[in-house]
Write a protein that holds these residues in place. Structure first.
Motif, short mmCIF file in Angstrom:
data_model
loop_
_atom_site.label_atom_id
_atom_site.label_comp_id
_atom_site.label_asym_id
_atom_site.label_seq_id
_atom_site.Cartn_x
_atom_site.Cartn_y
_atom_site.Cartn_z
N GLN A 101 12.08 41.70 -36.21
CA GLN A 101 10.95 41.37 -35.35
C GLN A 101 11.32 40.27 -34.35
O GLN A 101 10.99 40.35 -33.17
N LYS A 102 12.01 39.24 -34.84
CA LYS A 102 12.42 38.15 -33.95
C LYS A 102 13.48 38.62 -32.96
O LYS A 102 13.49 38.20 -31.79
N MET A 103 14.38 39.48 -33.42
CA MET A 103 15.39 40.02 -32.52
C MET A 103 14.74 40.88 -31.44
O MET A 103 15.17 40.86 -30.28
N THR A 104 13.71 41.61 -31.82
CA THR A 104 12.97 42.42 -30.85
C THR A 104 12.37 41.53 -29.78
O THR A 104 12.41 41.84 -28.58
N LYS A 105 11.82 40.39 -30.20
CA LYS A 105 11.24 39.44 -29.25
C LYS A 105 12.31 38.91 -28.30
O LYS A 105 12.07 38.75 -27.09
N GLN A 106 13.51 38.63 -28.83
CA GLN A 106 14.61 38.17 -27.98
C GLN A 106 14.96 39.20 -26.93
O GLN A 106 15.21 38.87 -25.77
N VAL A 107 14.98 40.47 -27.34
CA VAL A 107 15.33 41.55 -26.42
C VAL A 107 14.28 41.65 -25.31
O VAL A 107 14.61 41.80 -24.13
N ILE A 108 13.01 41.54 -25.69
CA ILE A 108 11.93 41.62 -24.69
C ILE A 108 12.05 40.46 -23.70
O ILE A 108 11.89 40.65 -22.48
N GLU A 109 12.33 39.27 -24.20
CA GLU A 109 12.49 38.10 -23.32
C GLU A 109 13.67 38.29 -22.38
O GLU A 109 13.60 37.92 -21.20
N TYR A 110 14.74 38.88 -22.89
CA TYR A 110 15.91 39.16 -22.04
C TYR A 110 15.55 40.18 -20.96
O TYR A 110 15.89 40.01 -19.78
N GLU A 111 14.85 41.24 -21.36
CA GLU A 111 14.45 42.26 -20.39
C GLU A 111 13.56 41.68 -19.30
O GLU A 111 13.68 42.05 -18.12
N LYS A 112 12.69 40.75 -19.69
CA LYS A 112 11.82 40.13 -18.70
C LYS A 112 12.63 39.30 -17.71
O LYS A 112 12.39 39.37 -16.49
N ARG A 113 13.59 38.52 -18.21
CA ARG A 113 14.42 37.71 -17.32
C ARG A 113 15.17 38.59 -16.33
O ARG A 113 15.26 38.28 -15.14
N VAL A 114 15.71 39.70 -16.83
CA VAL A 114 16.47 40.61 -15.96
C VAL A 114 15.55 41.24 -14.92
O VAL A 114 15.89 41.29 -13.73
N PHE A 115 14.38 41.70 -15.35
CA PHE A 115 13.45 42.35 -14.42
C PHE A 115 13.01 41.38 -13.32
O PHE A 115 13.07 41.71 -12.13
N TYR A 116 12.58 40.20 -13.71
CA TYR A 116 12.13 39.22 -12.72
C TYR A 116 13.29 38.78 -11.82
O TYR A 116 13.11 38.57 -10.62
N GLY A 117 14.48 38.63 -12.42
CA GLY A 117 15.62 38.18 -11.64
C GLY A 117 16.11 39.20 -10.64
O GLY A 117 16.44 38.87 -9.50
N GLU A 118 16.14 40.47 -11.06
CA GLU A 118 16.71 41.51 -10.19
C GLU A 118 15.72 42.03 -9.15
O GLU A 118 16.12 42.47 -8.08
N THR A 119 14.43 41.99 -9.47
CA THR A 119 13.43 42.54 -8.53
C THR A 119 12.76 41.47 -7.68
O THR A 119 12.19 41.79 -6.63
N GLY A 120 12.79 40.21 -8.13
CA GLY A 120 12.05 39.17 -7.44
C GLY A 120 10.55 39.33 -7.59
O GLY A 120 9.77 38.85 -6.77
N PHE A 121 10.13 40.00 -8.67
CA PHE A 121 8.72 40.34 -8.86
C PHE A 121 7.83 39.10 -8.83
O PHE A 121 6.77 39.10 -8.21
N GLY A 122 8.25 38.05 -9.51
CA GLY A 122 7.43 36.84 -9.55
C GLY A 122 7.28 36.18 -8.20
O GLY A 122 6.20 35.71 -7.83
N ASP A 123 8.37 36.13 -7.44
CA ASP A 123 8.32 35.52 -6.11
C ASP A 123 7.44 36.32 -5.16
O ASP A 123 6.74 35.76 -4.32
N VAL A 124 7.47 37.64 -5.30
CA VAL A 124 6.69 38.51 -4.41
C VAL A 124 5.21 38.45 -4.75
O VAL A 124 4.35 38.32 -3.86
N THR A 125 4.88 38.54 -6.03
CA THR A 125 3.48 38.65 -6.45
C THR A 125 2.87 37.34 -6.91
O THR A 125 1.65 37.24 -7.04
N ASP A 126 3.72 36.35 -7.18
CA ASP A 126 3.29 35.08 -7.78
C ASP A 126 2.60 35.31 -9.13
O ASP A 126 1.69 34.58 -9.52
N PHE A 127 3.05 36.35 -9.82
CA PHE A 127 2.51 36.68 -11.15
C PHE A 127 3.67 36.67 -12.13
O PHE A 127 4.61 37.45 -12.02
#
Length: 315
Positions: A155-181
């Motif tokens: 369960q904790k490893m799953t959480k780590q993977v999700i956190e990693y996926e979020k960092r990659v998504f936000y980093g590669e797409t710039g989603f946060g900078d574009v939407t401020d979300f």
């Protein structure tokens, strides 16, 4: 040491190891996953490593061996034996240790900085029971950028993977900078790829009748304001999260969009979002509420046990 004494010692060693496994199970009876040895197949599906590299013979810290390819149900998370049917093989390995007999090296997979047994589960179990710090192993490494931590449950490893996926998504797409979300969060892995595909699909449709193509940033903002946000507002207006307490709004967005697409195939593209939300609630909320009841009950029992333990400690 005579053979009779050695045999008695190995039997005693196995009994102690079994008792430790039983005690570990009792300690985690409210959270049994935390006492479960991790399945290599489960973690491989979770992380989806890129490729395998043969690393040859290595000396591996025993405390970094956290799972098994095929015997994860036979041992607990500390590799103590969970069943009596392991006794004969386990004692045979233990006797070899007592008699200083060299055993073949074990075989391991390395993934994310931790190791999983391919062959040699009993040898790892005996080594852990005897406090051995290092063990020789033939290692195959599965390449991944995700780093795992020994001692963590699946369960904790799953959480780590999700956190990693979020960092990659936000980093590669710039989603946060574009939407401020910055709260596009999920409780299960693999959902950021789904979101990215939603954005690409939205981009395709809004560009269909355009003479000049709209770029990714504008398409992303358009998806956020005209697709994601209305669904989230519907979730809030219908108080749907009350029935899905262990999920996120973005989880619900993905599930509801999928459900909406299925309904549209049956009733047409103009099927209203409000009707979809009501239908979704009627179909899924009751089942989720039933699960939530038992989740709350478990948390209540766990809380009472912790308070009782604290009370006894304070006496």
């Amino acid at each position: 040491m005579s053979e009779q004494m050695t045999s008695a010692q190995t039997e005693d060693d196995f009994t102690k190891a079994r008792h430790k496994a039983l005690f570990n199970e009792v300690q985690h009876f409210l959270n049994p996953d935390e006492a479960t040895l991790i399945s290599f197949s489960d973690i491989k599906k979770l992380i989806r490593p890129k490729n395998e590299v043969y690393m040859g013979m290595q000396t591996v810290p025993v405390n970094l061996i956290v799972g098994s390819e095929g015997r994860y149900q036979d041992f607990d998370n500390r590799f103590f034996p969970k069943s009596m049917h392991l006794k004969s093989r386990w004692e045979h390995i233990d006797m070899a240790h007592l008699q200083d007999i060299s055993l073949p090296s074990i075989s391991l997979y390395e993934l994310g900085g931790v190791y999983f047994v391919r062959d040699g589960n009993h040898r790892v179990s005996v080594a852990r029971s005897r406090g051995v710090e290092f063990i020789d192993a033939e290692v195959v490494s599965l390449q991944s950028e995700i780093k795992l931590h020994p001692g963590d449950s699946l369960q904790k490893m799953t959480k780590q993977v999700i956190e990693y996926e979020k960092r990659v998504f936000y980093g590669e797409t710039g989603f946060g900078d574009v939407t401020d979300f910055w709260c596009l969060d999920f409780s299960v892995p693999g959902q950021y790829d789904v979101i990215y595909n939603h954005i690409l699909t939205h981009k395709y449709y809004i560009n269909m009748n355009k003479t000049e193509e709209i770029g990714m940033d504008k398409a992303m903002m358009s998806w956020f304001t005209s697709v994601y946000t209305p669904v989230i507002k519907t979730i809030e207006n219908h108080k749907i999260m009350r029935s899905f307490r262990n999920r996120t709004k973005s989880d619900l967005y993905v599930w509801m969009i999928k459900y909406w697409d299925e309904i549209k195939l049956k009733f047409g593209e103009d099927y209203p979002i409000e009707d979809m939300a009501n239908s979704f609630m009627n179909k899924f909320a009751a089942r989720s509420s039933f699960r939530s009841f038992f989740w709350r009950l478990r948390n209540e029992i766990e809380g009472r046990l912790l308070r009782k333990k604290q009370h006894l400690r304070d006496k």
